[in-house]
Scaffold this motif. Structure first.
Motif, PDB file in Angstrom:
ATOM      1  N   GLY A   1      41.343  32.966  53.021  1.00 33.89           N
ATOM      2  CA  GLY A   1      41.311  31.998  51.935  1.00 33.89           C
ATOM      3  C   GLY A   1      41.926  32.527  50.657  1.00 33.89           C
ATOM      4  N   VAL A   2      42.889  33.426  50.784  1.00 34.85           N
ATOM      5  CA  VAL A   2      43.587  34.018  49.645  1.00 34.85           C
ATOM      6  C   VAL A   2      45.083  33.799  49.835  1.00 34.85           C
ATOM      7  CG1 VAL A   2      44.068  36.162  48.397  1.00 34.85           C
ATOM      8  CG2 VAL A   2      41.798  35.768  49.388  1.00 34.85           C
ATOM      9  N   ASP A   3      45.753  33.272  48.805  1.00 33.24           N
ATOM     10  CA  ASP A   3      47.174  32.923  48.936  1.00 33.24           C
ATOM     11  C   ASP A   3      47.985  33.698  47.903  1.00 33.24           C
ATOM     12  OD1 ASP A   3      49.583  31.780  49.480  1.00 33.24           O
ATOM     13  OD2 ASP A   3      48.908  29.708  49.322  1.00 33.24           O
ATOM     14  N   ILE A   4      48.646  34.758  48.354  1.00 35.73           N
ATOM     15  CA  ILE A   4      49.475  35.583  47.474  1.00 35.73           C
ATOM     16  C   ILE A   4      50.904  35.551  47.992  1.00 35.73           C
ATOM     17  CG2 ILE A   4      49.781  37.837  46.403  1.00 35.73           C
ATOM     18  CD1 ILE A   4      46.915  38.508  47.169  1.00 35.73           C
ATOM     19  N   HIS A   5      51.820  35.065  47.191  1.00 32.06           N
ATOM     20  CA  HIS A   5      53.215  35.017  47.628  1.00 32.06           C
ATOM     21  C   HIS A   5      53.742  36.437  47.822  1.00 32.06           C
ATOM     22  CE1 HIS A   5      57.523  34.190  47.725  1.00 32.06           C
ATOM     23  NE2 HIS A   5      57.212  32.915  47.945  1.00 32.06           N
ATOM     24  N   PRO A   6      54.499  36.683  48.895  1.00 32.93           N
ATOM     25  CA  PRO A   6      54.991  38.041  49.167  1.00 32.93           C
ATOM     26  C   PRO A   6      55.845  38.631  48.058  1.00 32.93           C
ATOM     27  CG  PRO A   6      55.285  36.633  51.087  1.00 32.93           C
ATOM     28  CD  PRO A   6      54.864  35.734  49.965  1.00 32.93           C
ATOM     29  N   ALA A   7      56.475  37.793  47.236  1.00 29.68           N
ATOM     30  CA  ALA A   7      57.338  38.316  46.174  1.00 29.68           C
ATOM     31  C   ALA A   7      56.561  38.747  44.939  1.00 29.68           C
ATOM     32  CB  ALA A   7      58.381  37.270  45.786  1.00 29.68           C
ATOM     33  N   ALA A   8      55.309  38.346  44.821  1.00 24.35           N
ATOM     34  CA  ALA A   8      54.506  38.723  43.654  1.00 24.35           C
ATOM     35  C   ALA A   8      54.392  40.236  43.549  1.00 24.35           C
ATOM     36  CB  ALA A   8      53.127  38.084  43.739  1.00 24.35           C
TER      37      ALA A   8
END
Length: 355
Positions: free
Chosen positions: A206-213
């Motif tokens: 339930g965690v959404d972190i874009h790979p480019a961040a």
């Protein structure tokens, strides 16, 4: 992503004493000595969480030589915790052995844990294990970050029982380390695989972190459920984010469009920070706040929209994890509310008289 390179130094005096203490006493720790082991393990690794800005040149050791000179105290602590837990809960002994004790380093143990948490019919555990191991074992930056993050969990989360439990069970830690691998893959041009890992983390944790961040070291994602971090977001070192935090954009614009969080900042639960704005170093954003403007360093902001209500005494509030405001702040809020109500009543009476 922030990185400790080959010229980065650790404090030798702390690291050496930590390693020697563990080596001398690890064989003697048993059920009767668990309290002594727990006390030592809680105290010996402050260098991982805080970092060393100006090390004593007479008491330093290169990261390249750390393993051969003073060992790996974080990994030693994880193994010791696992041994003690296996003695306390024999039903978990096979799980603890397969997850930790059978591996020769923290990197491989973490790869095993992540691959088993994220596997599905498309991404098999053996395939994921190879992916995680290959990336982590060849990336010095990630190797350092996984230790800094593990120490952050132990130091700042009062519910974290041990280094072992953080490695095995904390989904905030798992989400963050998977992101580090996905970020490395993204930079290598393997964007489809990076997005696949992002998708699995979103489904499982339930965690959404874009790979480019870009995310620094010594990060705590406390509870982690509902955290969203956009593509161009940047998070500095030693930042703590509570559950439900959103670092998002403000619309369909492209380019650099997400927040930049300064090191040492503390972001409260369900805070929403939108747009290409800066949250200053050591700032604190109150729970449930909506932030759409820059936040000065070491300031405290809260509300919808968020406003500066004071300044933080702590250099890095992310390390103290003190979310509560002072009594003086609440007095000011009460006075402001009363004044607003009085002004509103007067305005209403004038309007009634005019009509």
């Amino acid at each position: 992503m922030a990185c400790l390179g080959d010229d980065t130094w650790f404090a030798l005096s702390q690291m050496r004493s930590a390693s020697l203490t563990l080596q001398e006493n690890s064989e003697n720790f048993g059920p009767d000595n668990s309290a002594m082991g727990e006390y030592r393990l809680e105290k010996v690794f402050p260098v991982y969480a805080v970092g060393v800005s100006e090390p004593d040149p007479n008491l330093i050791v290169s990261v390249d030589n750390t393993a051969s000179t003073v060992g790996d105290p974080i990994w030693d602590a994880v193994k010791l915790d696992a041994k003690l837990e296996a003695e306390k809960e024999p039903i978990l002994s096979s799980f603890l052995y397969a997850s930790i004790l059978t591996h020769d380093c923290l990197e491989r143990a973490l790869s095993f844990v992540l691959s088993n948490r994220l596997q599905n019919p498309t991404l098999l555990a053996t395939q994921l294990m190879d992916i995680f191991s290959d990336v982590i074992m060849h990336n010095r930056c990630i190797q350092c970050s996984i230790r800094l993050d593990l120490q952050a969990c132990k130091d700042r989360d009062p519910s974290c029982l041990s280094y072992c439990s953080a490695l095995l069970y904390l989904k905030g830690y798992h989400s963050l380390q998977t992101h580090r691998v996905a970020h490395a893959l993204w930079k290598q041009g393997r964007k489809v695989l990076a997005l696949a890992l992002q998708s699995r983390v979103s489904e499982v944790f339930g965690v959404d972190i874009h790979p480019a961040a870009q995310i620094g070291e010594g990060i705590l994602l406390d509870h982690a459920t509902g955290i969203v971090i956009g593509e161009t977001a940047v998070i500095g070192n030693r930042v703590s984010l509570m559950q439900g935090v959103t670092l998002g954009g403000t619309g369909k614009e492209t380019g650099d469009r997400h927040p930049k969080i300064g090191q040492g900042a503390l972001i409260g639960a369900s805070a929403t920070i939108l747009g290409n704005i800066k949250i200053g170093e050591g700032a604190m954003v109150g729970a449930g706040s909506l932030v759409m403007k820059d936040v000065p360093p070491h300031s405290m902001v809260t509300g919808i929209p968020a406003k500066v209500i004071g300044y933080v005494d702590d250099q890095d509030p992310s390390l103290t994890m003190k979310h509560d405001a002072s009594k003086e702040f609440f007095k000011q809020v009460a006075i402001s509310c009363n004044e607003a109500r009085s002004n509103g009543a007067v305005a209403s009476e004038r309007d009634d008289g005019a009509t």
